[in-house]
Design a protein around this motif. Structure first.
Motif, mmCIF file in Angstrom:
data_model
loop_
_atom_site.group_PDB
_atom_site.id
_atom_site.type_symbol
_atom_site.label_atom_id
_atom_site.label_comp_id
_atom_site.label_asym_id
_atom_site.label_seq_id
_atom_site.Cartn_x
_atom_site.Cartn_y
_atom_site.Cartn_z
ATOM 1 N N SER A 1 0.526 6.348 -2.770
ATOM 2 C CA SER A 1 -0.594 6.193 -1.851
ATOM 3 C C SER A 1 -0.661 7.393 -0.904
ATOM 4 O O SER A 1 0.354 7.839 -0.362
ATOM 5 N N ALA A 2 -1.866 7.925 -0.704
ATOM 6 C CA ALA A 2 -2.053 9.058 0.207
ATOM 7 C C ALA A 2 -1.665 8.681 1.638
ATOM 8 O O ALA A 2 -1.271 9.547 2.430
ATOM 9 N N ARG A 3 -1.755 7.392 1.949
ATOM 10 C CA ARG A 3 -1.467 6.935 3.314
ATOM 11 C C ARG A 3 -0.032 7.242 3.738
ATOM 12 O O ARG A 3 0.222 7.646 4.875
ATOM 13 N N TYR A 4 0.923 7.044 2.825
ATOM 14 C CA TYR A 4 2.330 7.200 3.182
ATOM 15 C C TYR A 4 3.013 8.395 2.518
ATOM 16 O O TYR A 4 4.180 8.683 2.819
ATOM 17 N N SER A 5 2.324 9.093 1.645
ATOM 18 C CA SER A 5 2.955 10.179 0.887
ATOM 19 C C SER A 5 3.635 11.237 1.757
ATOM 20 O O SER A 5 4.705 11.744 1.389
ATOM 21 N N PRO A 6 3.081 11.597 2.938
ATOM 22 C CA PRO A 6 3.770 12.626 3.735
ATOM 23 C C PRO A 6 5.168 12.225 4.185
ATOM 24 O O PRO A 6 6.000 13.090 4.453
ATOM 25 N N TYR A 7 5.435 10.911 4.248
ATOM 26 C CA TYR A 7 6.699 10.435 4.822
ATOM 27 C C TYR A 7 7.701 9.970 3.772
ATOM 28 O O TYR A 7 8.886 9.806 4.101
ATOM 29 N N ILE A 8 7.264 9.797 2.526
ATOM 30 C CA ILE A 8 8.161 9.231 1.507
ATOM 31 C C ILE A 8 8.492 10.196 0.380
ATOM 32 O O ILE A 8 9.349 9.887 -0.460
ATOM 33 N N LEU A 9 7.842 11.359 0.351
ATOM 34 C CA LEU A 9 8.134 12.354 -0.685
ATOM 35 C C LEU A 9 8.997 13.468 -0.092
ATOM 36 O O LEU A 9 8.677 14.046 0.943
ATOM 37 N N LYS A 10 10.086 13.774 -0.770
ATOM 38 C CA LYS A 10 11.070 14.705 -0.224
ATOM 39 C C LYS A 10 10.539 16.133 -0.073
ATOM 40 O O LYS A 10 11.075 16.906 0.718
ATOM 41 N N ASN A 11 9.500 16.483 -0.816
ATOM 42 C CA ASN A 11 8.972 17.848 -0.706
ATOM 43 C C ASN A 11 7.985 18.002 0.447
ATOM 44 O O ASN A 11 7.402 19.076 0.641
ATOM 45 N N SER A 12 7.792 16.946 1.222
ATOM 46 C CA SER A 12 6.874 17.004 2.354
ATOM 47 C C SER A 12 7.619 17.425 3.616
ATOM 48 O O SER A 12 8.734 16.961 3.872
ATOM 49 N N PRO A 13 7.017 18.292 4.448
ATOM 50 C CA PRO A 13 7.676 18.669 5.705
ATOM 51 C C PRO A 13 7.813 17.509 6.681
ATOM 52 O O PRO A 13 8.588 17.588 7.630
ATOM 53 N N GLU B 1 0.804 -1.235 0.000
ATOM 54 C CA GLU B 1 0.000 0.000 0.000
ATOM 55 C C GLU B 1 0.830 1.275 0.000
ATOM 56 O O GLU B 1 0.334 2.339 0.376
ATOM 57 N N PHE B 2 2.090 1.172 -0.432
ATOM 58 C CA PHE B 2 2.872 2.387 -0.649
ATOM 59 C C PHE B 2 2.500 3.010 -1.987
ATOM 60 O O PHE B 2 2.643 4.218 -2.175
ATOM 61 N N LEU B 3 2.043 2.177 -2.903
ATOM 62 C CA LEU B 3 1.604 2.630 -4.220
ATOM 63 C C LEU B 3 0.218 2.096 -4.529
ATOM 64 O O LEU B 3 -0.207 1.074 -3.982
ATOM 65 N N THR B 4 -0.473 2.799 -5.416
ATOM 66 C CA THR B 4 -1.692 2.270 -6.029
ATOM 67 C C THR B 4 -1.388 2.077 -7.508
ATOM 68 O O THR B 4 -0.420 2.637 -8.044
ATOM 69 N N GLU B 5 -2.211 1.283 -8.182
ATOM 70 C CA GLU B 5 -1.936 0.971 -9.594
ATOM 71 C C GLU B 5 -3.220 0.950 -10.414
ATOM 72 O O GLU B 5 -4.252 0.428 -9.951
ATOM 73 N N GLN B 6 -3.172 1.556 -11.566
ATOM 74 C CA GLN B 6 -4.293 1.545 -12.508
ATOM 75 C C GLN B 6 -3.758 1.306 -13.910
ATOM 76 O O GLN B 6 -3.023 2.142 -14.445
ATOM 77 N N ALA B 7 -4.096 0.150 -14.471
ATOM 78 C CA ALA B 7 -3.706 -0.197 -15.842
ATOM 79 C C ALA B 7 -2.202 -0.014 -16.079
ATOM 80 O O ALA B 7 -1.775 0.544 -17.101
ATOM 81 N N GLY B 8 -1.402 -0.485 -15.132
ATOM 82 C CA GLY B 8 0.044 -0.418 -15.297
ATOM 83 C C GLY B 8 0.672 0.896 -14.898
ATOM 84 O O GLY B 8 1.893 1.052 -14.962
#
Length: 332
Positions: A78-90, A66-73
């Motif tokens: 995932s919104a669940r973990y995006s605050p902690y895994i994207l460098k532009n997040s505080p 659930e770190f990623l979601t997938e649609q047709a490849g």
């Protein structure tokens, strides 16, 4: 034998493979690349020069966790973990891969030795190696940034309204908590104490406050006399106590209390054992037992330690992260 039980057993024992896929994604910046528009394994492989079959396998595991979601490849964060895994997040906490790569893998390799002898053969708190501290500091720094907002918000209601206060930050790391408070009141000053390598990093992180002569750093042993340190209004101990055992912590509090003014506060930020069913707390406790001579304390043990040295808990600050902040003052 239930087939589902065996599946769960295999999942539990193969968890390291799942963890390595997540850490590799953080190390390679895969989450940021996907967020920037490289949504397929093919585009990631082409633009970043990755091995396509391996990237496909990693992306599938990231989807299943659930770190990623997938649609047709096409993959999305995932919104669940995006605050902690994207460098532009505080709240970015992605530098944790470096901690695990440089430290955790080695430490847990000594767990069998620890189980047999009670000693891991490693004491990170006594470690002078540059690589070890360079691997630890980014994670601790990101944890501190997550918590600092709550700490500053708390003190805005009281102490930050007073001028000319002094902070002693022991085992200061990069000094995030002290720096956050100094920014809020231009009359405050701070002193950070840590080992030589960490002090180098801290000075670089706080160049403006150092140049303003408001944040001073010096190397030193927090169990020994610090002759250049004056009486202060606040002492900060953040992620320090878990490196030492019960008696060592009592000795530490006795030693540092000499620097505290009669009405001063000791601010303790720690990973406490508050919920026996929370396995994250148990894993932190196991990790801490491997890095030094200590481990996590329960809240009652922490109160006993400070009580033995003549301090009472006067308040608590709720944090966003996994740690807890207690405030202590001398018995009235």
């Amino acid at each position: 034998m239930e087939q589902t039980d065996y599946h769960d057993f295999l999942m539990a024992t193969w968890k390291p493979a799942e963890t390595e896929a997540i850490l590799t994604a953080l190390e390679l910046g895969i989450f940021d690349s996907i967020d920037a528009g490289l949504h397929t394994a093919e585009t990631l492989s082409k633009e970043q020069d990755y091995h396509l079959p391996t990237i496909k396998r990693i992306l599938l595991i990231l989807k299943n966790t659930e770190f990623l979601t997938e649609q047709a490849g096409n993959y999305f964060i995932s919104a669940r973990y995006s605050p902690y895994i994207l460098k532009n997040s505080p709240l970015y906490n992605g530098e944790i891969w470096l901690l695990h790569q440089q430290l955790s893998r080695n430490l847990f390799g000594h767990l069998t030795e620890m189980a047999k002898t009670g000693k891991s053969g490693i004491n990170v708190f006594a470690e002078k190696d540059t690589q070890v501290w360079e691997s630890v500091m980014p994670f601790l720094d990101s944890l501190a940034k997550i918590s600092a907002e709550n700490i500053v918000s708390y003190f805005k209601q009281n102490l930050l309204k007073k001028d000319n206060l002094n902070i002693l930050d022991l085992g200061c790391g990069t000094g995030v908590y002290t720096a956050s408070l100094l920014v809020e009141n231009a009359t405050w000053h701070g002193i950070g104490i840590d080992n030589d390598k960490v002090i180098e990093i801290a000075k670089d992180k706080n160049k403006d406050l150092v140049e303003q002569d408001r944040f001073h750093f010096q190397s030193g042993d927090i169990f020994e006399d610090l002759p250049a340190v004056p009486k202060v209004d606040m002492i900060i101990l953040s992620n320090v106590i878990h490196g030492y055992n019960y008696q060592e912590t009592i000795d530490l509090i006795k030693n540092i209390s000499r620097y505290l003014k009669p009405d001063g506060l000791i601010v303790v930020n720690e990973f406490l054992l508050t919920n026996p069913s929370d396995n994250l707390q148990s894993m932190f406790d196991l990790f801490f037992s491997l890095v030094g001579t200590g481990s996590s304390f329960t809240d009652s043990q922490l109160l006993e330690i400070f009580g033995a040295v003549g301090f009472d808990k006067v308040d608590e600050i709720d944090l966003k992260g996994p740690s807890t902040v207690y405030l202590f003052s001398k018995n009235s």
